[in-house]
Design an enzyme around this catalytic site. Sequence first.
Site, PDB file in Angstrom:
ATOM      1  N   GLY A  69       1.054  -0.997   0.084  1.00  0.00           N
ATOM      2  CA  GLY A  69       0.097  -0.194  -0.095  1.00  0.00           C
ATOM      3  C   GLY A  69       0.776   1.158   0.089  1.00  0.00           C
ATOM      4  O   GLY A  69       2.054   1.133  -0.047  1.00  0.00           O
TER       5      GLY A  69
ATOM      6  N   HIS B 162     -19.037  -5.540 -34.353  1.00  0.00           N
ATOM      7  CA  HIS B 162     -18.686  -6.772 -34.436  1.00  0.00           C
ATOM      8  C   HIS B 162     -17.559  -7.200 -35.105  1.00  0.00           C
ATOM      9  O   HIS B 162     -17.239  -6.527 -36.365  1.00  0.00           O
ATOM     10  CB  HIS B 162     -20.027  -7.820 -35.012  1.00  0.00           C
ATOM     11  CG  HIS B 162     -19.481  -9.059 -35.106  1.00  0.00           C
ATOM     12  ND1 HIS B 162     -19.463 -10.050 -33.932  1.00  0.00           N
ATOM     13  CD2 HIS B 162     -19.094  -9.897 -36.095  1.00  0.00           C
ATOM     14  CE1 HIS B 162     -19.173 -11.262 -34.496  1.00  0.00           C
ATOM     15  NE2 HIS B 162     -19.225 -11.275 -35.649  1.00  0.00           N
TER      16      HIS B 162
HETATM   17  P1  NAD Z   1      -2.834  -2.409  -2.682  1.00  0.00           P
HETATM   18  O1  NAD Z   1      -3.609  -1.726  -1.458  1.00  0.00           O
HETATM   19  O2  NAD Z   1      -3.494  -2.478  -3.883  1.00  0.00           O
HETATM   20  O3  NAD Z   1      -2.372  -3.784  -2.109  1.00  0.00           O
HETATM   21  C1  NAD Z   1      -1.716  -4.145  -0.978  1.00  0.00           C
HETATM   22  C2  NAD Z   1      -1.766  -5.373  -0.715  1.00  0.00           C
HETATM   23  O4  NAD Z   1      -0.855  -5.825   0.308  1.00  0.00           O
HETATM   24  C3  NAD Z   1      -3.123  -5.740   0.000  1.00  0.00           C
HETATM   25  O5  NAD Z   1      -3.694  -6.815  -0.918  1.00  0.00           O
HETATM   26  C4  NAD Z   1      -2.832  -6.222   1.350  1.00  0.00           C
HETATM   27  O6  NAD Z   1      -3.725  -7.116   1.588  1.00  0.00           O
HETATM   28  C5  NAD Z   1      -1.422  -6.654   1.216  1.00  0.00           C
HETATM   29  N1  NAD Z   1      -0.728  -6.613   2.547  1.00  0.00           N
HETATM   30  C6  NAD Z   1      -0.756  -5.394   3.456  1.00  0.00           C
HETATM   31  N2  NAD Z   1       0.219  -5.946   4.494  1.00  0.00           N
HETATM   32  C7  NAD Z   1       0.889  -7.057   4.086  1.00  0.00           C
HETATM   33  C8  NAD Z   1       1.752  -7.760   4.582  1.00  0.00           C
HETATM   34  N3  NAD Z   1       2.354  -7.547   5.996  1.00  0.00           N
HETATM   35  N4  NAD Z   1       2.150  -8.961   4.223  1.00  0.00           N
HETATM   36  C9  NAD Z   1       1.515  -9.416   3.138  1.00  0.00           C
HETATM   37  N5  NAD Z   1       0.508  -8.608   2.280  1.00  0.00           N
HETATM   38  C10 NAD Z   1       0.223  -7.604   2.912  1.00  0.00           C
HETATM   39  O7  NAD Z   1      -1.513  -1.402  -2.443  1.00  0.00           O
HETATM   40  P2  NAD Z   1      -0.372  -1.112  -3.596  1.00  0.00           P
HETATM   41  O8  NAD Z   1      -0.328  -2.407  -4.715  1.00  0.00           O
HETATM   42  O9  NAD Z   1       0.867  -1.061  -3.011  1.00  0.00           O
HETATM   43  O10 NAD Z   1      -0.738   0.101  -4.412  1.00  0.00           O
HETATM   44  C11 NAD Z   1      -0.983   1.238  -3.825  1.00  0.00           C
HETATM   45  C12 NAD Z   1      -1.938   1.885  -4.543  1.00  0.00           C
HETATM   46  O11 NAD Z   1      -1.537   2.355  -5.816  1.00  0.00           O
HETATM   47  C13 NAD Z   1      -3.175   1.303  -4.855  1.00  0.00           C
HETATM   48  O12 NAD Z   1      -4.074   1.170  -3.878  1.00  0.00           O
HETATM   49  C14 NAD Z   1      -3.853   2.008  -5.969  1.00  0.00           C
HETATM   50  O13 NAD Z   1      -4.473   3.245  -5.537  1.00  0.00           O
HETATM   51  C15 NAD Z   1      -2.488   2.626  -6.614  1.00  0.00           C
HETATM   52  N6  NAD Z   1      -2.289   1.631  -7.773  1.00  0.00           N
HETATM   53  C16 NAD Z   1      -3.183   1.792  -8.851  1.00  0.00           C
HETATM   54  C17 NAD Z   1      -2.920   0.915  -9.989  1.00  0.00           C
HETATM   55  C18 NAD Z   1      -4.097   0.938 -10.978  1.00  0.00           C
HETATM   56  O14 NAD Z   1      -4.885   1.792 -11.096  1.00  0.00           O
HETATM   57  N7  NAD Z   1      -3.940   0.166 -12.261  1.00  0.00           N
HETATM   58  C19 NAD Z   1      -1.619   0.203 -10.023  1.00  0.00           C
HETATM   59  C20 NAD Z   1      -0.991   0.517  -9.225  1.00  0.00           C
HETATM   60  C21 NAD Z   1      -0.991   1.366  -8.067  1.00  0.00           C
END
Ligand code: NAD
Length: 463
Positions: free
Chosen positions: A270, A442
């Site tokens: 995150g 299509h």
């Molecule tokens: P995310 O919130 O998408 O995913 C983080 C994941 O880490 C979650 O599934 C969570 O359950 C897991 N997690 C948390 N603590 C953990 C731990 N200690 N051990 C194992 N798993 C754990 O966050 P991200 O992937 O870092 O992305 C950050 C933000 O960036 C996203 O929320 C999004 O808003 C943005 N982003 C968007 C896109 C897109 O729009 N395509 C792409 C990349 C990033």
Amino acid sequence: MDEITCKLLVIGAGPGGYTCAIRAGQFGIDTVIVEAGKPGGTCLNIGCIPSKALIHAADTYDTVARAAEGSHPLGISTAKPSLDFGKTIAWKDGIVRRLNGGVAGLLQRAGVRYLTGRAAFRDGKTMAVETTDGNRLIHAESIVIATGSEPIELPSIPFGGCVISSTEALALAEVPGKLVIVGGGYIGLELGTAFAKLGAAVTVVEAAPQILPQYDGDLSAPVARRLRARGVVVLTDAKALAANGGALTIETADGGQAATEADKILITVGRKPATSGFGLERLDLDINGPFIAIDDRCRTSMRGVFAIGDVTGEPMLAHRAMAQGEMVAEIVAGRRRAWDRVSIPAICFTDPEIVSVGLSPKEADRSSFAVKTELFPFRANGRALTLDREDGFIRTVVRADNHLLLGIQGVGAGIAELSAAFSLALEMGARLEDIALTIHAHPTQSEAFHEAALKSLGHAIHI
Ligand code: NAD
Ligand code: FAD
């Protein structure tokens, strides 16, 4: 210290900040924007754009590699490809540089003054900026905080050495042999899929019971299947506990411990708002969890101070930041605006891609009225078959009484572009009948949207 006076001061030239400044410039508002790094912010320099470039390069390499294995279903074969990863990264950097110049040019054309440096609050109307050619004190009638977000660090596994964030992952000198990714969300799975296609042995450690926990299991299942088929090891209900060099200790689903070795450990658990290091505490703004609290006009609790983008909370997406930036510029210009968007589309650029607009079936079920959910699978869509990708579906969520679309989701190869049709349908207040009576060309994957609507009305043709 040189002093500058302006009507609008924008802090951060990411998608939120630069859109706000350009729109303000279009109104003739005297605007200054300050950026500590490069124009375009996280999205352009270390986020959306470089990650999508890497994903495209990985897809291209993977297609050729599959042909070389002799397993290409289309009967195409070729010699084993080689990868000059330095060149791949240089190509990606070239796109970023070109767009850096593009954003700078757009700001200039809009008459916005651009300063490179880190801005720090003196009070709610004044900021100090250290630039390479001296310090500036900027007095502004209105200030927009668009400072974005940063990767979250795990206290027990700090960044450094082989423990990296997405920023370093997008600038590696070579494809890691073994890559362990902690966090199976957006970034972990987008980059994990790309590195797996580029030849890395990838393990994903996800704390929740499923990958991509922000989506329902029906949407994430095709992604999980594809990851498994490609040999990516996915550990769910698993937490990374500690790292020693490349050795990672994991708490597994059964409460036991496991160890794994990696060349790189990518932490993607995150992002957190960028709220420290620039004197924000001097303003005493209301907060919303870790984020700056805003109202429906992106006003903070202090008059004349706005906040937009990732610093204001979820969803942390570039297009939300841009829409907020545009709105704030219009408010500063005296227009009557408030946040009234029906939906903010979300796309995960995995393989297959996931698109979600509006309410999920579960969210819609919390309403007071009855809800109907229907889906049309890509295995019954001619275009999907010609693309050799019949996995996934498109799903509609509607009010059962009047057929108003509440949400549209899909999972399928390359369906990101369908998000525009989905968003438009929701913003226009479309009902199932509107989609049913629209001719969808299509053969296209968009016909699955048409057919999902027909199916919900009880008269699908192709299933
Ligand atoms: P995310 O919130 O998408 O995913 C983080 C994941 O880490 C979650 O599934 C969570 O359950 C897991 N997690 C948390 N603590 C953990 C731990 N200690 N051990 C194992 N798993 C754990 O966050 P991200 O992937 O870092 O992305 C950050 C933000 O960036 C996203 O929320 C999004 O808003 C943005 N982003 C968007 C896109 C897109 O729009 N395509 C792409 C990349 C990033
Ligand atoms: P940012 O883009 O973070 O920009 C903030 C800027 O402010 C930065 O450039 C920073 O240097 C500057 N700044 C901070 N403090 C100061 C200061 N005191 N003085 C001067 N300047 C300062 N979103 C999507 O919608 N689609 C995607 O595909 C997508 N992919 C992503 C992939 C990755 C790997 C990552 C990390 C993110 C991705 N995102 C994606 C999220 C997206 O990048 C953010 O939502 C978006 O950049 C937020 O824009 P922003 O304007 O709020 O902030």
